[in-house]
Design a protein around this motif. Structure first.
Motif, PDB file in Angstrom:
ATOM      1  N   PHE A  89     -23.318 -36.158  12.941  1.00  0.00           N
ATOM      2  CA  PHE A  89     -24.254 -35.287  13.287  1.00  0.00           C
ATOM      3  C   PHE A  89     -23.956 -34.861  14.892  1.00  0.00           C
ATOM      4  N   THR A  90     -23.869 -35.883  15.635  1.00  0.00           N
ATOM      5  CA  THR A  90     -23.721 -35.420  17.011  1.00  0.00           C
ATOM      6  C   THR A  90     -22.418 -35.256  17.397  1.00  0.00           C
ATOM      7  N   ALA A  91     -22.120 -34.727  18.663  1.00  0.00           N
ATOM      8  CA  ALA A  91     -20.841 -34.397  19.139  1.00  0.00           C
ATOM      9  C   ALA A  91     -20.448 -35.665  19.832  1.00  0.00           C
ATOM     10  N   ALA A  92     -19.107 -35.981  19.787  1.00  0.00           N
ATOM     11  CA  ALA A  92     -18.501 -37.095  20.479  1.00  0.00           C
ATOM     12  C   ALA A  92     -16.944 -36.837  20.217  1.00  0.00           C
ATOM     13  N   ASP A 149     -21.982 -25.339   1.774  1.00  0.00           N
ATOM     14  CA  ASP A 149     -22.735 -25.021   2.976  1.00  0.00           C
ATOM     15  C   ASP A 149     -23.140 -23.518   2.981  1.00  0.00           C
ATOM     16  N   GLY A 150     -24.285 -23.313   3.840  1.00  0.00           N
ATOM     17  CA  GLY A 150     -24.688 -21.852   3.941  1.00  0.00           C
ATOM     18  C   GLY A 150     -24.102 -21.186   5.289  1.00  0.00           C
ATOM     19  N   LEU A 206     -28.957 -25.373  11.593  1.00  0.00           N
ATOM     20  CA  LEU A 206     -28.440 -26.606  12.216  1.00  0.00           C
ATOM     21  C   LEU A 206     -27.169 -26.834  12.396  1.00  0.00           C
ATOM     22  N   LEU A 207     -26.199 -26.393  11.299  1.00  0.00           N
ATOM     23  CA  LEU A 207     -24.740 -26.640  11.324  1.00  0.00           C
ATOM     24  C   LEU A 207     -23.984 -25.536  11.593  1.00  0.00           C
ATOM     25  N   PHE A 208     -23.622 -25.200  13.021  1.00  0.00           N
ATOM     26  CA  PHE A 208     -22.898 -24.131  13.205  1.00  0.00           C
ATOM     27  C   PHE A 208     -21.703 -24.055  12.786  1.00  0.00           C
ATOM     28  N   PRO A 209     -20.863 -23.080  12.854  1.00  0.00           N
ATOM     29  CA  PRO A 209     -19.557 -22.860  12.173  1.00  0.00           C
ATOM     30  C   PRO A 209     -18.469 -23.872  12.541  1.00  0.00           C
TER      31      PRO A 209
END
Length: 209
Positions: free
Chosen positions: A80-83, A157-158, A163-166
Motif C-alpha cells: 500500500f505504501t510507497a517504497a 479496479d475502479g 485511494l489507488l491512483f493510476p
C-alpha cells in the motif's frame, strides 16, 4: 468449489451481501477481520478460490488456504505504501490515521468512509484491531507472495478509485506470473457499487481455476 471472501480495512463481511446475492449457488464463507465484532479466519480444507477487497488481498496473501486455486483482488494491492520506486501512498497518511484512532476511532472511520462514498458498518469499532491492520498496511509488503502465486490472479479496479491512483494500480501484483487486469468506471467500493460485475469476475475465476 468453495469461495472465501475477505473484506478490506474499515469494512466487515456484509460488504459481500450484494455480490453473493448474484451468486445464489456458490458454496462460500466470509472471513471477518474483527473490526466490529469477533474476528474469524475460516479454516478451509480442499480446493477453493479467494475473493478479496482492498486490504483483504494483503491479508489473504499473508495466510492463503493451502488449496487456494485463484484470487480475485477487487480494489486490491500487495503493497500500500510507497517504497523502493514502488508507487504507493505516503506512510504519513497512515500515521495520521493511527494517531487519531486511539482518541476517536469513530471519527477516523467516518472520514474514511465519507471519502469512499460508503457507510461505516454497524457495531462498536475495535481500535486495537483497526490499528493492527493499519500498521500492516503501512509496513507490510506482499510482493514476494504475489511473485510466488502460481494460480490465476485477477485484479479488478475502479478507474475513479480515490485511494489507488493510476500508477499505484499499475504497480500492484506486478510480479505475479498469471495476472489479468480490468478497470471499470467506479471507485474503491466495487462490491457495493458494482456487485454484478464483481460476480461476473468471480464466475470468470471459477472457470480459470
Amino acid at each position: 468449489m468453495k469461495i472465501i471472501f475477505v473484506h478490506g480495512w474499515g469494512f466487515g463481511p456484509s460488504i459481500w451481501d450484494a455480490v453473493i446475492a448474484h451468486l445464489p449457488d456458490v458454496d462460500s464463507v466470509r472471513a471477518d477481520r474483527g473490526y466490529f465484532g469477533a474476528p474469524d479466519w475460516p479454516a478451509i480444507d480442499g480446493p477453493c478460490i479467494a475473493v478479496t477487497h482492498s486490504f483483504g488481498a494483503m491479508a489473504l496473501l499473508d495466510d492463503a488456504p493451502q488449496g487456494c486455486r485463484g484470487l480475485l483482488a477487487i480494489n486490491g494491492f500487495d503493497r500500500f505504501t510507497a517504497a523502493d520506486g514502488h508507487a504507493g501512498v505516503h506512510p504519513r497518511v497512515i500515521d495520521r490515521m493511527i494517531a487519531r484512532l486511539e482518541s476517536d476511532p469513530a471519527a477516523v472511520l467516518r472520514d474514511f468512509h465519507a471519502r469512499l462514498g460508503s457507510a461505516v458498518p454497524a457495531g462498536t469499532p475495535d481500535a486495537a484491531r483497526l490499528r493492527e491492520d493499519l500498521l500492516a498496511m503501512r509496513d507490510s509488503d506482499r510482493r514476494e507472495a504475489s511473485a510466488a502465486w502460481r494460480a490465476p490472479l485477477l485484479a479488478l479496479d475502479g478507474a475513479d478509485d480515490p485511494l489507488l491512483f493510476p500508477d499505484m494500480r499499475a504497480a500492484q501484483f506486478a510480479a505475479a506470473p498469471y495476472v489479468e487486469r480490468a478497470t471499470v468506471a467506479g471507485g474503491h467500493v466495487l462490491p457495493l457499487t458494482h456487485p454484478e460485475i464483481c460476480a461476473a469476475w468471480i464466475e470468470r475465476l471459477r472457470v480459470a481455476a
